[in-house]
Design a protein around this motif. Structure first.
Motif, mmCIF file in Angstrom:
data_model
loop_
_atom_site.group_PDB
_atom_site.id
_atom_site.type_symbol
_atom_site.label_atom_id
_atom_site.label_comp_id
_atom_site.label_asym_id
_atom_site.label_seq_id
_atom_site.Cartn_x
_atom_site.Cartn_y
_atom_site.Cartn_z
ATOM 1 N N VAL A 212 15.737 2.694 37.517
ATOM 2 C CA VAL A 212 14.442 2.827 38.192
ATOM 3 C C VAL A 212 13.357 2.366 37.223
ATOM 4 N N CYS A 213 12.572 1.396 37.639
ATOM 5 C CA CYS A 213 11.454 0.924 36.821
ATOM 6 C C CYS A 213 10.249 1.800 37.155
ATOM 7 N N ALA A 214 9.733 2.504 36.166
ATOM 8 C CA ALA A 214 8.618 3.421 36.412
ATOM 9 C C ALA A 214 7.465 3.073 35.489
ATOM 10 N N LYS A 215 6.271 3.256 35.992
ATOM 11 C CA LYS A 215 5.089 2.871 35.233
ATOM 12 C C LYS A 215 4.266 4.098 34.862
ATOM 13 N N HIS A 216 3.720 4.055 33.668
ATOM 14 C CA HIS A 216 2.823 5.098 33.170
ATOM 15 C C HIS A 216 1.395 4.659 33.517
ATOM 16 N N VAL A 217 0.668 5.512 34.236
ATOM 17 C CA VAL A 217 -0.695 5.137 34.640
ATOM 18 C C VAL A 217 -1.664 6.296 34.417
ATOM 19 N N ALA A 218 -2.942 5.967 34.372
ATOM 20 C CA ALA A 218 -3.973 6.999 34.415
ATOM 21 C C ALA A 218 -4.012 7.519 35.852
ATOM 22 N N ASP A 219 -4.164 8.811 36.014
ATOM 23 C CA ASP A 219 -4.222 9.419 37.340
ATOM 24 C C ASP A 219 -5.348 8.763 38.152
ATOM 25 N N SER A 220 -4.969 8.083 39.231
ATOM 26 C CA SER A 220 -5.961 7.272 39.956
ATOM 27 C C SER A 220 -7.045 8.120 40.601
ATOM 28 N N THR A 221 -6.767 9.424 40.806
ATOM 29 C CA THR A 221 -7.811 10.259 41.419
ATOM 30 C C THR A 221 -8.898 10.603 40.398
ATOM 31 N N GLU A 222 -8.653 10.312 39.110
ATOM 32 C CA GLU A 222 -9.612 10.642 38.054
ATOM 33 C C GLU A 222 -10.374 9.419 37.547
ATOM 34 N N VAL A 223 -9.948 8.224 37.944
ATOM 35 C CA VAL A 223 -10.572 7.006 37.423
ATOM 36 C C VAL A 223 -11.981 6.856 38.009
ATOM 37 N N ARG A 224 -12.956 6.615 37.143
ATOM 38 C CA ARG A 224 -14.347 6.446 37.598
ATOM 39 C C ARG A 224 -14.894 5.134 37.057
ATOM 40 N N TYR A 225 -15.954 4.659 37.716
ATOM 41 C CA TYR A 225 -16.637 3.470 37.226
ATOM 42 C C TYR A 225 -17.908 3.898 36.506
ATOM 43 N N ASP A 226 -18.083 3.426 35.281
ATOM 44 C CA ASP A 226 -19.278 3.759 34.502
ATOM 45 C C ASP A 226 -20.344 2.695 34.773
ATOM 46 N N GLU A 227 -21.347 3.071 35.559
ATOM 47 C CA GLU A 227 -22.374 2.106 35.987
ATOM 48 C C GLU A 227 -23.166 1.563 34.797
ATOM 49 N N GLU A 228 -23.412 2.420 33.786
ATOM 50 C CA GLU A 228 -24.230 1.977 32.656
ATOM 51 C C GLU A 228 -23.499 0.980 31.780
#
Lengths: 327, 261
Positions: free
Chosen positions: B5-21
């Motif tokens: 099984v190929c599995a990927k390590h990711v940042a939790d997508s529900t926590e990802v934010r865009y920094d406008e500044e």
């Protein structure tokens, strides 16, 4: 020298979408549409005559390249072989790009062709263009739609998987068809045992009003609560991912979001939906978003035009009553 | 039967934010995990293992030290061994490069009958890695699978192609991309993760796979993210409070003003 872009897709609308996107890259572009015949069907558009492919793309394409796929099932593997052949065989050398429109078979064709052509590959492309240095660029949603990003593709050819989009019917005379001979898959075939059509009862993408339900719902039977609002508004019923995939209270064709359908409704009513980014990505095209949610910290609150803070089990019946419907 | 099984390590997508500044996607310091869709693939593999006597599952992950915790979580779901390809970084926007690293690792490990992936990954959503992997390994692709029934030398599967549910039969070995609607993945307990002994984790260097970072860069570099903008749509954010009846009346009045009713 003109760019050469090979386009292909599994239906007339998607084929026009790919050809139009290719025309939009630069003024000086030769667009060639790939069609596959044989196996009792023609891919792009499926189950149609190659003449229909030529008519579908009309003046958007300079030529239709027809490949014979033999008698086997037409899958992404055979499709990839045709794309590789088309991208490699041009009067001006190999193609600069291959454009496909996202579908399960297109993903297989794109992934395989990218490897064989030693190409760069980009998915979810909304718009493809050129930067000041003549490199291909692709605009796409990244991290599930948290941001819109611009990819720079510093390699040719580039295989681009485009998002679906509505395009007008193509004008002009049918593109001329060139016979290009047989192609075959290079990997062991996947045998088709049988097909069971999925009855399509939902047009979420085209609906004017969509009422969607999420995890705020306590039980499967309570879908009826939201169904009454759907009926009162004359809307289509949608849902978020947990409802379709985890609980399976509604079929997947009702799923709104990144892995489901993107809506273009005038009004989107999110009932008990927290608004994860993958869901928000699917409702970007909605003109007005109304949310009913009891959690003031839910992301949907910051991504809606009107937010009713309250219990959906009380607010929805009140809405239905105010609309004169049956609660 | 042997499954990778190929599995990927990711940042939790529900926590990802865009920094406008800063005009960038904020990924630092976020909780990390197995990509949701690969969790579905792993769950499908564990279900096969539970149904038969002789199924062995290896999890393959690309990355470095930060990935170890995620790999242990993956193994704790019910796999036998976790393989970590160190130094073979994954770029969410270059699925072909990822596939090249995975393909070399799959070739290096003992022959597998099934190579299973998620349909997409939680960060890139490209959906191209399974197909590129199948092409590199010269194998058939079974995707998007919603049901799997393996036999001695073949795999019968049901694919969800949107307008049709297609039953197919593929010879083994083959690459399978699992649709997320196939199952609800189990969550390993903290204790189960702790119990994954280090001898069940095997680290592979790029050089063990006959790859070099420089050559990888050279051979497939080509897609990079150059600029970003917030993906959020500006909405009015009008909050309506009161009794249910007051809320209903205010909302309908607002929607009528907008001309959408």
């Amino acid at each position: 020298m003109a760019m050469r872009i090979v386009v292909s897709a599994a239906g007339a609308d998607d084929l026009r979408r790919a050809a139009e996107a290719a025309r939009g890259v630069t003024g000086d572009v030769r667009v060639e549409a790939v069609a596959l015949s044989g196996g009792g069907a023609v891919l792009a558009p499926r189950a149609a005559d190659v003449a229909d492919v030529a008519a579908a793309v009309g003046g958007l394409a300079d030529a239709v390249l027809e490949y014979e796929a033999g008698d086997g099932p037409l899958g992404g593997d055979v499709w990839a072989a045709a794309l590789v052949a088309a991208a490699g065989q041009g009067a001006d050398g190999s193609a600069d790009a291959v454009f496909l429109v996202d579908s399960p078979e297109a993903r297989e064709a794109a992934g395989r062709a990218a490897v064989t052509l030693d190409a760069a590959a980009a998915s979810m492309c909304d718009v493809v263009g050129l930067d000041a240095d003549g490199r291909l660029t692709a605009e796409r949603a990244v991290y599930g739609g948290v941001a819109n990003g611009k990819l720079v593709i510093d390699k040719r050819p580039a295989v681009c998987l485009l998002t679906a989009a509505k395009v007008e019917a193509a004008g002009g005379a049918p593109a001329p068809v060139e016979q290009r001979g047989p192609v075959e898959a290079t990997t062991p075939a996947v045998e088709v045992v049988g097909d069971e059509p999925v009855e399509k009862t939902v047009d979420l993408a085209g609906a004017r009003i969509v009422v969607s339900v999420g995890r705020g719902l306590a039980a499967a039977d309570d879908v009826a609560v939201v169904e009454s609002l759907r009926a009162a508004l004359g809307a289509e019923l949608g849902c978020s991912r947990p409802i379709a995939e985890d609980f399976k209270w509604l079929p997947k064709e009702r799923l709104v979001g990144l892995t489901g359908t993107s809506v273009t409704a005038d009004l989107y009513v999110a009932v008990g939906i927290s608004g994860q980014v993958q869901h928000l990505t699917g409702i970007k095209g909605a003109r007005i978003v109304a949310a009913i949610n009891n959690d003031p910290r839910a992301p949907i609150v910051r991504n809606a035009d009107y937010v009713v803070q309250g219990d959906l089990y009380k607010v929805v019946p009140a809405l239905v009553a105010a609309l004169g419907g049956d609660v | 039967m042997r499954i990778i099984v190929c599995a990927k390590h990711v940042a939790d997508s529900t926590e990802v934010r865009y920094d406008e500044e800063k005009r960038e996607i904020e990924l630092r310091g976020l909780p990390t995990k197995i990509s949701d869709y690969e969790r579905n693939a792993l769950e499908a593999a564990v279900v096969l293992k539970e149904a038969a006597d002789d199924v062995e599952i290896d999890v393959l992950m690309v990355g470095g030290e930060p990935q170890l915790k995620t790999l242990k979580e993956a193994v704790a779901m019910g796999a036998d061994t976790g393989y970590l390809v160190e130094g073979g970084w994954e770029d969410p926007f270059d699925p072909v490069r990822t596939a090249r690293v995975l393909a070399r690792a799959v070739e290096e490990l003992e022959p597998a009958d099934l190579i299973m992936c998620g349909l997409v990954s939680e960060d890139g959503y490209n959906g191209l890695t399974p197909a590129a992997l199948a092409e590199l390994l010269e194998l058939p692709l079974v995707a998007p699978a919603v049901q799997l029934s393996p036999a001695d030398d073949s795999l019968e599967a049901v694919l969800d192609l949107g307008d049709v549910l297609r039953t197919v039969r593929a010879p083994l070995p083959c690459v399978v991309a699992v649709d997320s609607s196939m199952n609800v993945p189990r969550l390993p307990t903290v204790l189960q993760v702790m119990k994954v002994k280090s001898d069940r984790i095997v680290k592979l260097g790029l050089s063990d796979l006959g790859l070099s970072a420089a050559a990888l860069q050279e051979s497939v570099a080509g897609v990079g993210l150059s600029e970003t903008a917030s993906g959020a749509v500006q909405r009015k954010g009008t909050v309506i409070e009161g009794t249910p009846e007051e809320c209903a009346a205010a909302l309908l009045a607002g929607l009528r003003d907008e001309g959408v009713l």
